[in-house]
Motif scaffolding. Sequence first.
Motif, short mmCIF file in Angstrom:
data_model
loop_
_atom_site.label_atom_id
_atom_site.label_comp_id
_atom_site.label_asym_id
_atom_site.label_seq_id
_atom_site.Cartn_x
_atom_site.Cartn_y
_atom_site.Cartn_z
N ASP A 103 0.82 -1.21 0.00
CA ASP A 103 0.00 0.00 0.00
C ASP A 103 0.85 1.26 0.00
N LYS A 140 1.34 2.07 -3.49
CA LYS A 140 0.15 2.70 -4.08
C LYS A 140 0.04 4.16 -3.64
N HIS A 147 -9.62 3.40 -3.60
CA HIS A 147 -9.72 2.27 -2.67
C HIS A 147 -8.59 2.29 -1.63
N VAL A 148 -7.38 2.59 -2.04
CA VAL A 148 -6.28 2.60 -1.06
C VAL A 148 -6.42 3.79 -0.11
N ARG A 151 -8.79 3.09 2.86
CA ARG A 151 -8.39 2.10 3.87
C ARG A 151 -7.81 2.74 5.14
#
Length: 325
Positions: A72, A75, A185-186, A189
């Motif tokens: 992540d 990302k 989406h990342v 989180r």
Amino acid sequence: MGFMDENKGAFRGHAAILASNVVFGINIPVSKLVMPEYVPSFALAFFRTTGALLFFWTVALFVKWEKVPLRDLGKLAGASVFGVLLNQMLYVVGLEYASAVETAIVVTFTPIFTMLLAALFLREPVSWMKAGGVFLGLCGALIMIAGKYVAGGSVAESGKNSVLGILLCLASGVFYAIYLTAFRHVVARYRPVTVMRWMFFFSALFSVPFLFRYAAGIDYASIPSGIYVLLGYVVFMATGLSYLLIPIAQKNLRPTVLSVYNYVQPVTASCLALILGQDTFGWLKGAASVLVFAGVFLVTRSKSRAQMEREPEAAHRRIRGFRSI
């Protein structure tokens, strides 16, 4: 309970993105006062990046630390390239070369880019309601800009290289739209502070070695104290606070809904001019404001991909329930 939580989340998202765009709207004329006379565009990009880096890492000391896996982090490094580095740097340089009105017009095209990219990356439907809302907001924003600048007699205003400035601002809008869609989406989180802490860390890592010399070459003694105040606004409000609010909105709202709030920026600039006594309120501005907020309303009311996928299921359950009576 889930429905109540969803509503609260949506409210937080709308409040966050509205506040962020109000701050961005004020930032356009403020940045034009700061550069290029006192601070070159690349130096301003340096101050925004390093200032926000210090801001977010300081705030992170007072919240619970979140561990981010290496995957992540990669990302978030990509998100920093599109959402901060390319978006911010191209916008700041474009703002130096283009006029304020040209920049304001270009900003209004970001929701169109976002709507198309959301369809590409997230397979979000481009419904008539969503497209109509984007179009209404675009019309309202353009009328607001035309009413402010054309009626004010500054239609002839142009930047020192308008074509280059407009192209850079357009590219900035595209990269911001990619950030909103491809990295949604990342971002969702983690806490907003965690996201921004790492995004500005990577942004500084990539850009500071290149930008530092521009900041080092400034004659700081010749800058009036008032310009330092405006510079503080650009760094801590238009970068720190605004970028902190964006992930809150990303967690709760769809990308097109986020981007359609860009149309609030020319409305904010016009309201600021009214407060400062530099402009007057008329029916044209009133109509433009109505169009902007009608467009925002339509986009927020349009159905998401998830909602459209749930509809046949719900209809099927209703039919089965009717047959069992």
